[in-house]
Design a protein around this motif. Structure first.
Motif, PDB file in Angstrom:
ATOM      1  N   ALA A   1      -4.834  -1.016   9.579  1.00  0.00           N
ATOM      2  CA  ALA A   1      -3.393  -0.720   9.545  1.00  0.00           C
ATOM      3  C   ALA A   1      -2.976  -0.228   8.152  1.00  0.00           C
ATOM      4  N   VAL A   2      -3.563  -0.827   7.106  1.00  0.00           N
ATOM      5  CA  VAL A   2      -3.271  -0.384   5.730  1.00  0.00           C
ATOM      6  C   VAL A   2      -3.739   1.056   5.543  1.00  0.00           C
ATOM      7  N   LYS A   3      -4.927   1.334   6.063  1.00  0.00           N
ATOM      8  CA  LYS A   3      -5.517   2.678   5.952  1.00  0.00           C
ATOM      9  C   LYS A   3      -4.626   3.721   6.657  1.00  0.00           C
ATOM     10  N   ARG A   4      -4.115   3.335   7.839  1.00  0.00           N
ATOM     11  CA  ARG A   4      -3.242   4.259   8.591  1.00  0.00           C
ATOM     12  C   ARG A   4      -1.910   4.484   7.873  1.00  0.00           C
ATOM     13  N   ALA A   5      -1.370   3.394   7.281  1.00  0.00           N
ATOM     14  CA  ALA A   5      -0.027   3.466   6.673  1.00  0.00           C
ATOM     15  C   ALA A   5      -0.024   4.255   5.365  1.00  0.00           C
ATOM     16  N   ALA A   6      -1.166   4.248   4.665  1.00  0.00           N
ATOM     17  CA  ALA A   6      -1.213   4.950   3.373  1.00  0.00           C
ATOM     18  C   ALA A   6      -2.436   5.855   3.341  1.00  0.00           C
ATOM     19  N   PRO A   7      -2.444   6.923   4.167  1.00  0.00           N
ATOM     20  CA  PRO A   7      -3.628   7.799   4.212  1.00  0.00           C
ATOM     21  C   PRO A   7      -3.826   8.460   2.852  1.00  0.00           C
ATOM     22  N   GLY A   8      -5.100   8.582   2.470  1.00  0.00           N
ATOM     23  CA  GLY A   8      -5.390   9.219   1.177  1.00  0.00           C
ATOM     24  C   GLY A   8      -5.517   8.216   0.045  1.00  0.00           C
ATOM     25  N   LEU A   9      -5.014   6.998   0.250  1.00  0.00           N
ATOM     26  CA  LEU A   9      -5.180   5.946  -0.767  1.00  0.00           C
ATOM     27  C   LEU A   9      -6.584   5.364  -0.596  1.00  0.00           C
ATOM     28  N   ARG A  10      -7.397   5.394  -1.655  1.00  0.00           N
ATOM     29  CA  ARG A  10      -8.761   4.868  -1.550  1.00  0.00           C
ATOM     30  C   ARG A  10      -8.696   3.348  -1.415  1.00  0.00           C
ATOM     31  N   LEU A  11      -9.250   2.817  -0.346  1.00  0.00           N
ATOM     32  CA  LEU A  11      -9.114   1.387  -0.056  1.00  0.00           C
ATOM     33  C   LEU A  11     -10.450   0.675  -0.231  1.00  0.00           C
ATOM     34  N   THR A  12     -10.450  -0.345  -1.084  1.00  0.00           N
ATOM     35  CA  THR A  12     -11.644  -1.169  -1.307  1.00  0.00           C
ATOM     36  C   THR A  12     -11.328  -2.592  -0.869  1.00  0.00           C
ATOM     37  N   PHE A  13     -12.272  -3.211  -0.183  1.00  0.00           N
ATOM     38  CA  PHE A  13     -12.099  -4.619   0.196  1.00  0.00           C
ATOM     39  C   PHE A  13     -13.243  -5.417  -0.415  1.00  0.00           C
ATOM     40  N   GLY A  14     -12.939  -6.175  -1.451  1.00  0.00           N
ATOM     41  CA  GLY A  14     -13.931  -7.062  -2.072  1.00  0.00           C
ATOM     42  C   GLY A  14     -13.861  -8.407  -1.373  1.00  0.00           C
TER      43      GLY A  14
ATOM     44  N   ALA B   1       0.839  -1.213   0.000  1.00  0.00           N
ATOM     45  CA  ALA B   1       0.000   0.000   0.000  1.00  0.00           C
ATOM     46  C   ALA B   1       0.867   1.253   0.000  1.00  0.00           C
ATOM     47  N   ILE B   2       1.943   1.231   0.801  1.00  0.00           N
ATOM     48  CA  ILE B   2       2.853   2.384   0.861  1.00  0.00           C
ATOM     49  C   ILE B   2       3.501   2.616  -0.505  1.00  0.00           C
ATOM     50  N   HIS B   3       3.969   1.519  -1.146  1.00  0.00           N
ATOM     51  CA  HIS B   3       4.581   1.631  -2.481  1.00  0.00           C
ATOM     52  C   HIS B   3       3.573   2.139  -3.520  1.00  0.00           C
ATOM     53  N   ALA B   4       2.337   1.632  -3.424  1.00  0.00           N
ATOM     54  CA  ALA B   4       1.297   2.041  -4.379  1.00  0.00           C
ATOM     55  C   ALA B   4       1.066   3.552  -4.283  1.00  0.00           C
ATOM     56  N   LYS B   5       0.974   4.032  -3.052  1.00  0.00           N
ATOM     57  CA  LYS B   5       0.747   5.469  -2.859  1.00  0.00           C
ATOM     58  C   LYS B   5       1.959   6.289  -3.316  1.00  0.00           C
ATOM     59  N   ALA B   6       3.160   5.806  -2.940  1.00  0.00           N
ATOM     60  CA  ALA B   6       4.394   6.523  -3.298  1.00  0.00           C
ATOM     61  C   ALA B   6       4.552   6.617  -4.816  1.00  0.00           C
ATOM     62  N   GLY B   7       4.093   5.585  -5.516  1.00  0.00           N
ATOM     63  CA  GLY B   7       4.214   5.575  -6.984  1.00  0.00           C
ATOM     64  C   GLY B   7       3.136   6.390  -7.682  1.00  0.00           C
ATOM     65  N   GLY B   8       2.177   6.924  -6.908  1.00  0.00           N
ATOM     66  CA  GLY B   8       1.171   7.802  -7.500  1.00  0.00           C
ATOM     67  C   GLY B   8      -0.187   7.180  -7.739  1.00  0.00           C
ATOM     68  N   LEU B   9      -0.374   5.918  -7.332  1.00  0.00           N
ATOM     69  CA  LEU B   9      -1.696   5.305  -7.485  1.00  0.00           C
ATOM     70  C   LEU B   9      -2.666   5.936  -6.487  1.00  0.00           C
ATOM     71  N   SER B  10      -3.939   6.014  -6.875  1.00  0.00           N
ATOM     72  CA  SER B  10      -4.910   6.654  -5.980  1.00  0.00           C
ATOM     73  C   SER B  10      -5.809   5.645  -5.272  1.00  0.00           C
ATOM     74  N   ALA B  11      -5.798   4.378  -5.741  1.00  0.00           N
ATOM     75  CA  ALA B  11      -6.702   3.392  -5.130  1.00  0.00           C
ATOM     76  C   ALA B  11      -6.046   2.014  -5.070  1.00  0.00           C
ATOM     77  N   LEU B  12      -6.421   1.267  -4.035  1.00  0.00           N
ATOM     78  CA  LEU B  12      -5.941  -0.099  -3.850  1.00  0.00           C
ATOM     79  C   LEU B  12      -7.152  -0.976  -3.567  1.00  0.00           C
ATOM     80  N   LYS B  13      -7.279  -2.057  -4.336  1.00  0.00           N
ATOM     81  CA  LYS B  13      -8.385  -2.987  -4.093  1.00  0.00           C
ATOM     82  C   LYS B  13      -7.802  -4.290  -3.565  1.00  0.00           C
ATOM     83  N   LEU B  14      -8.252  -4.697  -2.383  1.00  0.00           N
ATOM     84  CA  LEU B  14      -7.824  -5.967  -1.807  1.00  0.00           C
ATOM     85  C   LEU B  14      -8.982  -6.964  -1.911  1.00  0.00           C
TER      86      LEU B  14
END
Length: 555
Positions: free
Chosen positions: A392-405, A356-369
């Motif tokens: 914990a994922v939400k705390r580590a990468a604030p601002g990354l839109r998190l979806t849990f399917g 999640a941290i890498h995804a945010k650092a690389g400029g992605l705006s959303a992560l789907k788990l």
């Protein structure tokens, strides 16, 4: 010509059929936009249409090419279980009896293939004359060659001849007997001594994998060109059909296959899809990213199938952002270390957080788990750990839109978890997750529990289900339709619980016991034992009780 067909850009040259070409219909039992987005359908159609000895017409539920008056072969590619009802509707529209036993020499041989039928064809066995098990690369040529040898023969002779071709399964030549009307299977035997007792799924072992044969704006993914990067998955999560059924793990050659295929596709479109169960595990994936990061590809839009957690690097994220992708999908299954050991998911919560941290650092705006409820051996505490991991994922990468399917565990044939039933608490557990996650600002998307029940019914079904499937279709294809059909057929087949919720004994004959997948049953049992070493004691006892009960029931 229909405007949908007119919009197609072909990446192969269809052959001119010879004078005595076999009139063939190749169907996808859904709408054109869905069917033409299936890479498997595209590739099989192109393979058939490139032969001079076939005259091939395509058929979808909403449109078709000009159809032959007297087709000799009618094929279906089945990618989704509930599309079976469209198979039956298309047969009726063509005036072909839906049951193979009612067809005569005036009717075409109805064949089927694709992931649903390769996994477990038995619920649909009565609707098909023959089923192709496995990869089309070798099977299709062998099938057409064998049919040519008996083209003028009577139907029974044709079927007997085809049944001897490796990977071709003719259900009508096998007799299934049961311990009782409502009991498990007693045996599955070929009706004649020269019909193989076991049908071997066929596996293509080359390093040139599939790529789109047609690009069109009318596809569900508009103008996408798809390239298969890997086939199967080396991770072997114990519930996973995509891994176990399609083993061994194969990778497309970068220089010999992948790059030439990508170059071909990008001449006609700027949208590229990289497909596979574990794309980022291609050994030369970094080199592929470097290739796509060249300036001439700056305008290419890139889509990626699900990726493995520890392959999410800032470089991958930056490449995706550069190519117009804003989110990434990772299957994590659970936030519980113990449960991940049960399913053989080699992954830690720290790796998920790092991704999640890498995804945010690389400029992605959303992560789907992606996760699962009702995994065999799951305890309520495991769900709490999943909630905590997501927080914990939400705390580590604030601002990354998190979806849990989240789906419900569904047992699949040819996997170590084929003996487990669907957890009847799974629906409550999905609701519990929803209650805990939505207030956290996590977009929770549960899959329908009712659909999981039907999926389990079909994935573990035997031939007795064909009557039930016909009735359920007649009643409207909802969960209520299936329950109503079970009620009507009471005494003629086991109840819903037997197929869906019961843990099956490892001693019993499975509906697909005569159809060999990639691994022998002895290996699946070893993998099952490894999983159960991590079970709570009570859950492990349930499975042993199921074995003991069946041993008593055996005559």
């Amino acid at each position: 010509m229909n405007s949908s067909f007119a919009a197609e850009r072909l990446l192969f040259t269809p052959a001119t059929p010879s004078a005595d070409a076999i009139p063939t219909i190749f169907a996808f039992p859904n709408e054109y936009s869905v069917g033409i987005t299936s890479l498997g359908y595209q590739v099989v159609w192109a393979t058939l249409a490139s032969r001079t000895d076939l005259q091939v017409s395509r058929l979808f539920t909403d449109l078709h090419e000009p159809l032959p008056a007297q087709p000799e072969l009618l094929g279906f590619s089945l990618s989704w279980e509930l599309d079976y009802s469209n198979v039956l509707s298309l047969l009726e529209a063509l005036d072909i009896p839906i049951r193979a036993t009612e067809r005569s020499s005036q009717h075409p041989l109805v064949f089927g293939g694709g992931p649903v039928l390769t996994a477990n064809p038995e619920p649909f066995a009565d609707f098909f004359d023959l089923i192709l098990l496995g990869d089309g690369e070798n099977l299709l040529g062998d099938f057409i060659a064998a049919y040519q040898q008996v083209r003028g023969s009577d139907r029974p002779s044709q079927l007997r001849h085809l049944a001897k071709v490796p990977g071709i399964y003719v259900p009508s030549l096998y007799e299934v007997s049961y311990l009782s009307e409502e009991g498990a299977i007693a045996s599955i035997q070929p009706m004649e001594s020269d019909i193989p007792a076991q049908v071997e799924k066929q596996t293509y072992r080359g390093n040139t994998l599939s790529a789109s044969t047609v690009v069109t704006e009318k596809a569900a993914w508009e103008n996408i060109y798809m390239v298969e990067v890997v086939r199967s998955c080396p991770e072997m999560c114990r519930f996973c059909l995509a891994s176990y059924l399609t083993l061994p793990f194969r990778t497309a050659s970068l220089e010999g296959s992948l790059i030439p295929a990508i170059e071909r596709g990008l001449k006609v479109t700027d949208r590229l899809g990289l497909l596979g169960a574990s794309v980022t595990q291609h050994p030369e994936f970094e080199a592929l990213l470097d290739h796509l990061n060249q300036p001439q590809y700056d305008s290419v839009r890139l889509s990626l199938a699900s990726v493995r957690t520890n392959t999410v690097t800032p470089k991958l994220a930056e490449t995706l952002v550069k190519h117009d992708t804003r989110s990434i999908t990772i299957a994590v299954e659970s936030g519980s270390d113990r449960l991940r050991q049960v399913i053989n998911k080699k992954l830690t919560n720290d790796e998920i957080i790092q991704a999640a941290i890498h995804a945010k650092a690389g400029g992605l705006s959303a992560l789907k788990l992606y996760g699962m409820a009702g995994i065999p051996g799951e305890e309520p505490d495991d769900l709490d750990q999943t909630v905590e991991m997501l927080r914990a994922v939400k705390r580590a990468a604030p601002g990354l839109r998190l979806t849990f399917g989240c789906s419900t565990f569904v047992p699949k044939s040819h996997t170590p978890f084929q003996w487990f039933g669907v957890n009847s608490q799974a629906e409550k557990r999905l609701k519990l997750l929803q209650k805990q996650l939505r207030p956290q600002g996590i977009d929770f998307r549960p899959e329908s529990y009712s659909w999981s029940v039907i999926q389990a019914l079909i994935s573990r079904g035997d031939r007795r289900l064909s009557k039930l499937l016909e009735l359920a279709r007649h009643y409207g294809d909802s969960l209520g339709s299936y329950r109503r059909a079970f009620k009507q057929l009471k005494g003629q087949l086991p109840d819903l619980d037997f197929y869906v919720h019961e843990n099956w004994s490892t001693e019993q004959v499975l509906p697909w016991s005569h159809l060999h997948g990639a691994l022998p049953q002895s290996t699946l049992l070893k993998h099952l034992d490894s999983a159960m070493e991590h079970f709570p004691v009570a859950s492990a006892k349930d499975v042993q009780i199921a074995d003991a009960e069946l041993a008593v029931a055996q005559p």
